[in-house]
Scaffold this active site. Structure first.
Site, PDB file in Angstrom:
ATOM      1  N   ASP A   1     -36.452  -8.284 -15.187  1.00  0.00           N
ATOM      2  CA  ASP A   1     -36.197  -8.321 -13.751  1.00  0.00           C
ATOM      3  C   ASP A   1     -35.002  -9.240 -13.515  1.00  0.00           C
ATOM      4  O   ASP A   1     -35.087 -10.455 -13.718  1.00  0.00           O
ATOM      5  CB  ASP A   1     -37.460  -8.852 -13.053  1.00  0.00           C
ATOM      6  N   HIS A   2     -33.905  -8.645 -13.074  1.00  0.00           N
ATOM      7  CA  HIS A   2     -32.653  -9.403 -12.970  1.00  0.00           C
ATOM      8  C   HIS A   2     -32.685 -10.426 -11.832  1.00  0.00           C
ATOM      9  O   HIS A   2     -31.829 -11.295 -11.753  1.00  0.00           O
ATOM     10  CB  HIS A   2     -31.487  -8.424 -12.790  1.00  0.00           C
ATOM     11  N   ARG A   3     -33.704 -10.338 -10.958  1.00  0.00           N
ATOM     12  CA  ARG A   3     -33.821 -11.365  -9.913  1.00  0.00           C
ATOM     13  C   ARG A   3     -34.272 -12.680 -10.528  1.00  0.00           C
ATOM     14  O   ARG A   3     -34.011 -13.752  -9.998  1.00  0.00           O
ATOM     15  CB  ARG A   3     -34.851 -10.931  -8.848  1.00  0.00           C
TER      16      ARG A   3
ATOM     17  N   ILE B   1     -34.286 -13.221 -14.250  1.00  0.00           N
ATOM     18  CA  ILE B   1     -33.664 -13.525 -15.547  1.00  0.00           C
ATOM     19  C   ILE B   1     -32.232 -13.024 -15.533  1.00  0.00           C
ATOM     20  O   ILE B   1     -31.978 -11.870 -15.167  1.00  0.00           O
ATOM     21  CB  ILE B   1     -34.474 -12.820 -16.668  1.00  0.00           C
TER      22      ILE B   1
END
Ligand code: CAO
Length: 394
Positions: free
Chosen positions: A366-368, A370
């Site tokens: 999850d780019h939010r 990591i």
């Protein structure tokens, strides 16, 4: 044994039943919400005091209740879930993230009037409370989506038999439920997938040699057990991979426990039973547990508790095939590892090509939560551990 569930001390004289969240014959978990009541200023969900089967519902919507009003008769059960085909409410089986909903009576009333399930809305208020604005936004987007799907109706509702024979197959409840969760996960979590290749030549040599001495199949150490163990160490080193982002995207909850979900393919669809407390289990315990939970998953004999509490999921398609795939994160986890089929590849050792056994892995995160650098460090760490399993000991 029958259990009588009553309205607990709710701090007000009386309240109205505004929603009943279960049906007769539903299997409910302890703490699962049974119904919603509404007083003058607030509404609240009444949880079940036991795990059991709903035998009788003693109230209906609009009834007025007070402390000690009898609401439900529950038949307690300790048994595993019934066969998947027969489970009336087994759509809940893979719903590992039941939440308590905070919303004002007004928002609840409006949602009811528009036939909206508040569980689908991200609350941006304090403690994720669903505000009227959140409901309005949801309605607007939903309206747009409906318009969009209406716009493409002709694509799906098409008479394909014009071109040849067509067979109609009903989706199982698990497939329907996992389908909508996959849509939610895919469309609401910004995924990045990082790929890597692990040299597992030494690992496999050790594993085969070790297993030679083991006669009982379930006691043999599997590759997946090594992967679970390395992920466990990875999550200890990179705690953000073991976290959940709040609905309002303002807080990250770091989990201090490590439970790993294993995606299991069953004839009814995908299930993700969870191996608990992997920090305190050795390779052989983990392999044995995977053996049993995947067997139970396929027999439809998992308990609710077997499917809850996951921190990170591993989806292994290695025994089936394929060189790589991008797995979809299982909300509300932060990442998932996909494992593909290992094969021998020629690897340059500085002076010559030598055959090495290479395992392709893929980490979706999850780019939010990591960023790319952390995702790359995590997968490299997993690679290092699996390339030299002695490191799992320290
Ligand atoms: N590459 C090549 N072979 C592999 C492998 C890999 N990555 N991983 C395991 N294998 C081999 C093993 O060596 C073993 O062979 P032998 O019996 O000859 O030793 C065989 O495959 C079975 O391995 P296993 O018993 O260890 O089972 P597993 O760990 O591979 O899988 C489970 C267990 C439950 C993950 C699997 O049965 C399953 O259901 N996989 C599907 C998951 C899935 O559907 N994911 C998709 C989710 S998104 O839709």
């Amino acid at each position: 044994m029958d259990i009588v569930i009553k309205i607990p001390d709710i701090g007000i004289e009386k309240a109205e039943v505004i929603d009943i969240l279960v049906h007769v014959n539903d299997i409910v978990e302890k703490e699962q919400s049974l119904l919603v009541i509404e007083g003058d200023k607030a509404s609240m969900e009444i949880p079940s005091t036991h795990h059991g089967k709903v035998k009788e519902i003693k109230v209906k919507v609009t009834d007025i209740v007070h402390q000690d009003s009898i609401i439900i008769i529950l038949e307690t059960i300790d048994d595993p879930l019934p066969e998947l085909n027969d489970t009336p409410n087994h759509t809940k089986v893979i719903d590992t993230h039941d939440v308590i909903i905070h919303a004002s009576p007004l928002v609840r009333r409006l949602a009811r009037a528009s036939n909206i399930d508040l569980r689908n809305i991200n609350g941006r208020g304090r403690k994720n409370r669903i505000l009227k604005d959140d409901l309005d936004n949801y309605l607007e987007n939903n309206l747009n989506n409906n318009n969009l799907s209406k716009k493409y109706d002709h694509v799906y509702n098409f008479d394909f038999s014009r071109f040849g024979e067509v067979e109609e197959i009903q989706l199982s409840k698990i497939k329907k439920r996992s389908g909508s969760l996959l849509c939610l996960n895919w469309s609401t979590i910004p995924h990045v997938t990082q790929f890597d290749e692990v040299d597992i030549t030494d690992l496999e040599a050790f594993r085969i040699k070790y297993n030679d001495r083991i006669t009982v199949k379930e006691k043999k150490i599997t590759l997946l057990a090594f992967i679970v163990k390395s992920i466990t160490k990875g999550l200890e080193k990179f705690p953000y991979l073991n976290s959940t982002i709040s609905h309002n995207q303002e807080v990250i909850f770091l989990k201090k426990y490590i439970n790993i979900g294993i995606a299991v393919d069953t004839i009814h669809g995908l299930l993700v039973p969870v191996i608990k407390d992997v920090k305190n289990k050795n390779l052989s315990d983990i392999a044995c547990e995977i053996y049993h939970i995947s067997k139970y998953a396929r027999l439809g004999k998992l308990k609710f508790s077997d499917l809850q509490g996951g921190c990170f999921t591993i989806s292994s398609l290695g025994s089936i095939g394929g060189t790589a795939f991008s797995p979809i994160i299982n909300a509300a986890e932060a990442a998932i590892l996909g494992v593909s089929k290992f094969s021998y590849k020629p690897i340059w050792n500085g002076s010559e090509f030598i055959p090495r056994l290479i395992l392709p892995i893929a980490l979706s995160y999850d780019h939010r939560i990591i960023d790319g650098a952390e995702g790359a460090k995590f997968i490299s760490y997993i690679n290092t551990l699996l390339s030299d399993v002695r490191l799992l000991l320290v």
